[in-house]
Every structure is written in C-alpha cells, then in structure tokens.
Scaffold this motif. Structure first.
Motif, PDB file in Angstrom:
ATOM      1  N   CYS A  75      11.362  -7.788   1.196  1.00 46.20           N
ATOM      2  CA  CYS A  75      11.330  -6.834   0.109  1.00 46.20           C
ATOM      3  C   CYS A  75      12.313  -5.714   0.383  1.00 46.20           C
ATOM      4  O   CYS A  75      13.028  -5.255  -0.503  1.00 46.20           O
ATOM      5  N   ILE A  82       7.024 -11.408  -7.413  1.00 48.25           N
ATOM      6  CA  ILE A  82       5.920 -11.079  -8.315  1.00 48.25           C
ATOM      7  C   ILE A  82       5.046 -12.316  -8.401  1.00 48.25           C
ATOM      8  O   ILE A  82       5.430 -13.318  -8.991  1.00 48.25           O
ATOM      9  N   LEU A  86      -0.686 -11.817  -8.961  1.00 45.12           N
ATOM     10  CA  LEU A  86      -0.241 -10.446  -9.211  1.00 45.12           C
ATOM     11  C   LEU A  86      -0.419  -9.526  -8.012  1.00 45.12           C
ATOM     12  O   LEU A  86       0.392  -8.669  -7.763  1.00 45.12           O
ATOM     13  N   ASN A  87      -1.520  -9.691  -7.248  1.00 45.56           N
ATOM     14  CA  ASN A  87      -1.740  -8.865  -6.063  1.00 45.56           C
ATOM     15  C   ASN A  87      -1.584  -7.372  -6.341  1.00 45.56           C
ATOM     16  O   ASN A  87      -0.947  -6.651  -5.584  1.00 45.56           O
ATOM     17  N   LEU A  88      -2.170  -6.929  -7.445  1.00 43.72           N
ATOM     18  CA  LEU A  88      -2.142  -5.492  -7.735  1.00 43.72           C
ATOM     19  C   LEU A  88      -3.153  -4.778  -6.862  1.00 43.72           C
ATOM     20  O   LEU A  88      -4.090  -5.387  -6.354  1.00 43.72           O
ATOM     21  N   PHE A  89      -2.962  -3.460  -6.717  1.00 46.90           N
ATOM     22  CA  PHE A  89      -3.955  -2.652  -6.014  1.00 46.90           C
ATOM     23  C   PHE A  89      -4.954  -2.183  -7.063  1.00 46.90           C
ATOM     24  O   PHE A  89      -4.752  -1.168  -7.722  1.00 46.90           O
ATOM     25  N   GLY A  91      -7.829  -0.832  -7.164  1.00 44.07           N
ATOM     26  CA  GLY A  91      -8.541   0.446  -7.093  1.00 44.07           C
ATOM     27  C   GLY A  91      -7.616   1.646  -7.192  1.00 44.07           C
ATOM     28  O   GLY A  91      -8.028   2.765  -6.927  1.00 44.07           O
ATOM     29  N   MET A  92      -6.368   1.420  -7.542  1.00 43.15           N
ATOM     30  CA  MET A  92      -5.422   2.518  -7.660  1.00 43.15           C
ATOM     31  C   MET A  92      -4.924   2.583  -9.097  1.00 43.15           C
ATOM     32  O   MET A  92      -4.947   1.597  -9.823  1.00 43.15           O
ATOM     33  N   GLU A  96      -0.002   5.110  -9.146  1.00 42.45           N
ATOM     34  CA  GLU A  96      -0.052   4.885  -7.694  1.00 42.45           C
ATOM     35  C   GLU A  96       0.482   3.504  -7.328  1.00 42.45           C
ATOM     36  O   GLU A  96       1.172   3.338  -6.319  1.00 42.45           O
ATOM     37  N   GLU A  99       4.150   3.827  -7.522  1.00 41.87           N
ATOM     38  CA  GLU A  99       4.631   4.592  -6.365  1.00 41.87           C
ATOM     39  C   GLU A  99       4.700   3.718  -5.124  1.00 41.87           C
ATOM     40  O   GLU A  99       5.638   3.796  -4.343  1.00 41.87           O
ATOM     41  N   MET A 100       3.657   2.890  -4.952  1.00 38.31           N
ATOM     42  CA  MET A 100       3.648   1.997  -3.806  1.00 38.31           C
ATOM     43  C   MET A 100       4.800   1.003  -3.904  1.00 38.31           C
ATOM     44  O   MET A 100       5.384   0.610  -2.898  1.00 38.31           O
ATOM     45  N   GLY A 101       5.134   0.605  -5.132  1.00 34.59           N
ATOM     46  CA  GLY A 101       6.256  -0.307  -5.310  1.00 34.59           C
ATOM     47  C   GLY A 101       7.561   0.304  -4.844  1.00 34.59           C
ATOM     48  O   GLY A 101       8.453  -0.395  -4.387  1.00 34.59           O
ATOM     49  N   GLN A 103       7.715   2.710  -2.457  1.00 40.37           N
ATOM     50  CA  GLN A 103       7.493   3.504  -1.247  1.00 40.37           C
ATOM     51  C   GLN A 103       8.573   3.290  -0.193  1.00 40.37           C
ATOM     52  O   GLN A 103       8.761   4.123   0.670  1.00 40.37           O
ATOM     53  N   MET A 104       9.297   2.159  -0.259  1.00 42.93           N
ATOM     54  CA  MET A 104      10.326   1.935   0.758  1.00 42.93           C
ATOM     55  C   MET A 104      11.646   2.638   0.444  1.00 42.93           C
ATOM     56  O   MET A 104      12.520   2.688   1.284  1.00 42.93           O
ATOM     57  N   ARG A 148       6.039  -3.095 -10.951  1.00 42.57           N
ATOM     58  CA  ARG A 148       5.940  -2.742  -9.540  1.00 42.57           C
ATOM     59  C   ARG A 148       6.996  -3.473  -8.720  1.00 42.57           C
ATOM     60  O   ARG A 148       7.589  -2.911  -7.796  1.00 42.57           O
TER      61      ARG A 148
END
Lengths: 235, 342
Positions: A75, A82, A86-89, A91-92, A96, A99-101, A103-104, A148
């Motif tokens: 990544c 993708i 989907l592997n979404l978060f 609980g966020m 968010e 943002e995590m997408g 974050q790098m 994301r």
C-alpha cells in the motif's frame, strides 16, 4: 508494464487454486478479470495485494518483486486493494475511515486534497461524514471502501467485485467513478461477475476459469467472442 | 435534540448496564453512610487501579485476541521495580533527610515501574507473540492462553528465584499527615493514587479517541486485514498495544505498593479482579472496564466489611456466575468479536 504477474500459483493450505496465472498490466490501463464463481479471481487479487503469500511465481510491481511483501508495504508503494469484504472499520465514522486511508501520507495538505476529491466523487459520503461505517447501506459501504482505497494516492487499485449486491443504479455510479478515475491516469484491475457491464467499461480483459487464464484480449473483441457470448452473456 | 437525549438516557437507565450502575452507586452510598466513608475511599483507590488492569486485559483481547493470564505478572513487575527504586532511596533518606528527594522518591518509583512494564510488554510481544504470528494463526486463541499461563508461571518462579520469597514493601509514600475531610482522615498516598488512576484513564481515553495512534489501534482491532490494506504497520501497532496494556498494569503495581507489598504471587489477585471485571462488562469492552473496576472494588470492600476477608473473592465470583447465566455478554451487552469471526 506497471504490474507483471508471471506463472503465479497460489492457494489455501494444501489446496491449490491458481495454476500458472500470468497477467500484464500497463500504466493507465483499465483491465478486467472475469470468470465464474470459484474460478480464483479473488485469490489473484489477494496474492497481488500481499494478503495471501503466493506458492510460486513472481509478481512485479513498478519494477520491484513484491512476492512476499506485506500488504501494508504494498500500500505504501502505491498499490491499493479494495477487497470484496470491504474490510471497513465498522466502529469508526466515515471521516475516521478515510483518515485511516490517508494515514501513511506525510503531507497533510495532500490528505485534505484527497478528501475533497473523494467527496466530489461520492457526494453521498460527505452528507454522512460522521456516521459510523457499520450503519451504512451496502452501496455506501462500497463507496466508502473505494474512497478509502483512493485516499493513499495509489498508482494502481485492485477492485474486487464492486457491484456485488448492489442495485443497478448504484452499480452504474460506482462504475462511472472508476472510469473517471481511469481517465485521470489511475491504473485499475477490476474483478467482476457482471460481464456485460465490465466489458463495456474496461479496455482489456482476462478470463479466468478453474484457476487458469483461458482468454485474454481487448474488451471490444471479447464481447463478440463465441466462448464468452455462450458462457457469460447467454446468447 | 434535548428531548431525544433525555429519552436515550432513560432507556440507558432501564438497560442492564444502567440498572447495575445505579444499584452500585446506591449500595456505595448506603454502605458509606452505615460503615463510614473509608469504604468509599478504599473503593475509589483500588477500583481505579483495577480499572487500569482491566483496560489492559480488555485491550489485548480486543486488539490481538489474546486472553492474557499473565497480566498479573506485569503488576508484579511494576511493584518490584517500584520497591527496588523506592526502598534504597528511603534508606538513604533516613540517614540524610532531604525534603526534595523525599517528595520525588515515590514519583520516581511509580514512573520507573511504568517504564519497566512498557519494556516488559514490548519484549513479550517481540519475543513471543510476534514469533507466533509469523507462523500460522490456527488455534491462536488456545495457543495464546497456554503461552500466557506458561509465562505467568515462569515469571512467578523467576521472581522467587532471584528476589526471594519475601514481602517487599514500603510503609508509605510520603511522610505527611493525613488529609482531614470533615472528621474523616484519608492518607495522602491514597488520594494521589486515585488521581494517578484517573489521569491514566483520561490519558488513555484521549489517546484512543483523538490521536492517530489510537485510531490505528482501533482500526487494527476492528479489522486487521483492513488495517493492512491501508498501510498501517500492524506489527508495530501490536507492540504498542502490548506496551500500553503492560505499562498500565505495572503502573497499578507501582502505585499500590503501599497496599500490596511485592512478592512472587502478588499479581494473582489483580489478575482475577481484572478477569472479573471483563466478564462483568463483556469481552473487549475497553470503556466498560472503568465502571467495572469500581464495581468489583466495591463488591470486595463491602464483602470484606460485612463478611470478612475470606469472602472477598467468593461473593464477586458468585455474582459473576449469575451474570454469565443471565447476561452472557456482560452487563453492557458487548458484541463479542473473536478470531473465529475473522
């Protein structure tokens, strides 16, 4: 060639799913990978992305062999995946997740630009910006997953079954977004079961059956191919 | 808006979590009126620390699917480190009084304990669980269970071998008169320990909710593959989680040194307590660990006051069995997510 897969063998445990699969994808192409259920399409995607280490063969991305590289490292080098699940978060919130997408990315301005870009692409996400990902509808989840995946400025995205379980209208929305992205220079490898639509949108396609590539060529040719017409289009 | 919020509040009060929390507060008030406010003080001091322990266990379970039965040993590491920092300093202070050093000694002890816990946590992850992750994930839950029990036995016996089977404690942290609240005297140590626990919980909450690191930890907890897909270095997040969890346990150990002198099996009681709490509030429910910690502490203080020392684990155990029968997901009805569903 941006992505080069040569003689890939992969599978789960002792079970081999892919047999000598080879793919070549150039920069800026929109390539589809189609095939019936259980042909190993998702396994190809998982192997390329790094979630499933291949048993043999080589995968080269941007001139580098990425066979046993972790998904996170891929990544970072610009290969975004993708997945079908989907592997979404869940609980966020949407924000968010996005943002995590990103974050790098070191450059926070770039992250904000990307955020504006994906909101332009999927205005529905902006409306629900502080809603939890777990409470979204199926179509919105797909959009969020694609958004994301785009947040990290990838040079290539692997999209696994974006139309699965979606209403036709939403499918069109997702496909149009993908075409738009491709026109802006993003390389796309798309796995789909919706053969007619995929062949209309993509420029080239591979057909995978029982873990082997049986046909490849420009989409416009494949759509008139007898084998494809008989098996996938039912005419 | 305001109206819907009050409806939500009423609904929450009617849920099992709301009923339990309300009852706990009522019991706490009734007992403090009947037996004196020291019940409340004891509850608050130990409860905060048990909450810290439980946050650690809950975090490890939620993020990494590890049921850590060695968590008490990090409490032990904390109390041991605090002892070996504070004891020599206190000896030295007896000969050469120095008010600044006397003030700073417990601070150094507790900080040192936390640091030792953090280091121990990182080492545990790098040396044991990172190696296990590199192999396959089959039977992960059971493997981790066995590993942590083994680790616990090894650490307890190492303590016995190296530092001996004696009680190593300090009498108090600061040689200052107790605080008078009306006609109740509360030692300064207890007040400070309570505030340390509250600060640590606040720090943890801020970390998890508003920092990138906390969001990464939550992302890994919610979907590990998803986290890898967005480029989060999962192994580093795991090490950080271990460091946090073990650091909190060691902080609790160091802070409670004046109540629990360090000896090989000092960690057993805190471990049991944190498991009580986790069963009470539901597996992987990190936020619920805070009220849970105070509830368990209250159970124990109340049973100790009315029924005597020996009963302090029996009554909570009984209550927890009852909860498991009627509310198997804990009083806050947490959705349990485990390796089987990944």
């Amino acid at each position: 060639m941006l992505l080069k897969v040569k003689n890939l063998n992969a599978g789960y445990g002792f079970l081999n799913v892919l047999w000598d699969v080879s793919l070549n994808i150039g920069k800026g192409e929109f390539v589809a990978l189609i095939g019936p259920n259980g042909a190993g399409k998702s396994t190809v995607m998982k192997s390329i992305s790094g979630l499933l280490p291949p048993k043999s063969g080589t995968i080269t991305f941007d001139g580098q062999v990425i066979n046993n590289q972790d998904c996170a490292v891929n990544c970072r080098s610009g290969l975004s995946y993708i997945s079908e699940e989907l592997n979404l978060f869940t609980g966020m919130t949407i924000l968010e997740n996005l943002e995590m997408g990103a974050q790098m990315l070191e450059d926070k301005n770039k992250a904000r630009e990307n955020l504006d870009f994906v909101f332009e692409l999927f205005p529905r996400l902006e409306e629900r910006i502080s809603q939890y990902a777990g409470t979204l509808s199926g179509g919105e989840r797909k959009m969020l997953a694609i958004a994301r995946g785009l947040m990290s400025n990838p040079t290539m995205v692997l999209v696994d079954e974006p139309s699965l379980g979606l209403a036709p209208q939403v499918t069109d929305e997702v496909f149009n977004a993908l075409r738009l992205l491709n026109r802006q220079g993003l390389t796309i490898l798309l796995v789909e079961q919706n053969v007619t639509k995929t062949l209309k949108f993509s420029s080239r396609a591979y057909i995978l059956e029982k873990g082997k590539v049986v046909l490849e060529g420009p989409s416009s040719e494949l759509i008139t191919n007898d084998h494809v017409r008989k098996i996938y289009l039912g005419t | 808006m305001n109206n819907s919020r009050s409806i939500k509040a009423v609904e929450w009060l009617k849920s099992s979590g709301g009923i339990t929390v309300t009852c706990t507060i009522l019991v706490a008030l009734a007992v403090s009126i009947h037996k004196g406010p020291y019940v409340l003080v004891n509850t608050l001091v130990t409860g905060g620390m048990w909450a810290l322990m439980a946050i650690g266990v809950s975090l490890l379970f939620g993020v990494m699917n590890i049921s850590n039965f060695a968590h008490g040993e990090y409490f032990m590491i904390g109390s041991l480190t605090a002892y070996y920092i504070m004891h020599p300093l206190k000896e030295y202070l007896l000969e050469t009084p120095n008010s600044f050093l006397a003030f700073i000694t417990p601070v150094l002890g507790i900080a040192g304990a936390t640091l030792a816990g953090v280091i121990a946590g990182i080492l545990t992850d790098k040396l044991i669980f990172a190696q296990l992750r590199k192999r396959n994930r089959e039977g992960w839950l059971l493997n981790c269970f066995l590993i942590t029990i083994g680790l616990s036995i090894i650490l307890i016996n190492l303590h016995m071998l190296i530092f001996g089977n004696t009680f190593k404690g300090v009498v108090n942290y600061w040689d200052v008169p107790s605080l008078a609240l009306g006609d109740v005297y509360v030692s300064v140590d207890r007040v400070v320990v309570f505030f340390i626990a509250m600060l640590a919980i606040l720090f943890f909450w801020y970390l998890m909710m508003y920092t990138t690191l906390g969001k990464k930890i939550r992302a890994v907890a919610q979907d590990e593959n998803g986290a890898r897909m967005v480029g989060i270095p999962v192994n580093r997040v795991y090490s950080t989680t271990f460091a946090l969890a073990c650091g909190f346990a060691a902080l609790a150990g160091g802070s409670l040194l004046f109540m629990f002198p360090s000896y090989p099996t000092v960690g057993i009681a805190p471990l049991y307590n944190s498991w009580f709490i986790i069963i009470l509030v539901g597996f992987g429910n990190v936020a619920g660990a805070v009220p849970g910690g105070f509830m368990i502490a209250l159970f124990q203080v109340v049973t100790r006051t009315y029924m005597g020392e020996g009963w302090e684990n029996v009554i909570p155990m009984f209550l927890i069995s009852a909860i498991l029968i009627f509310k198997p997901y804990g009083i806050f009805e947490t959705k349990v997510r485990s390796v089987w569903e990944q």
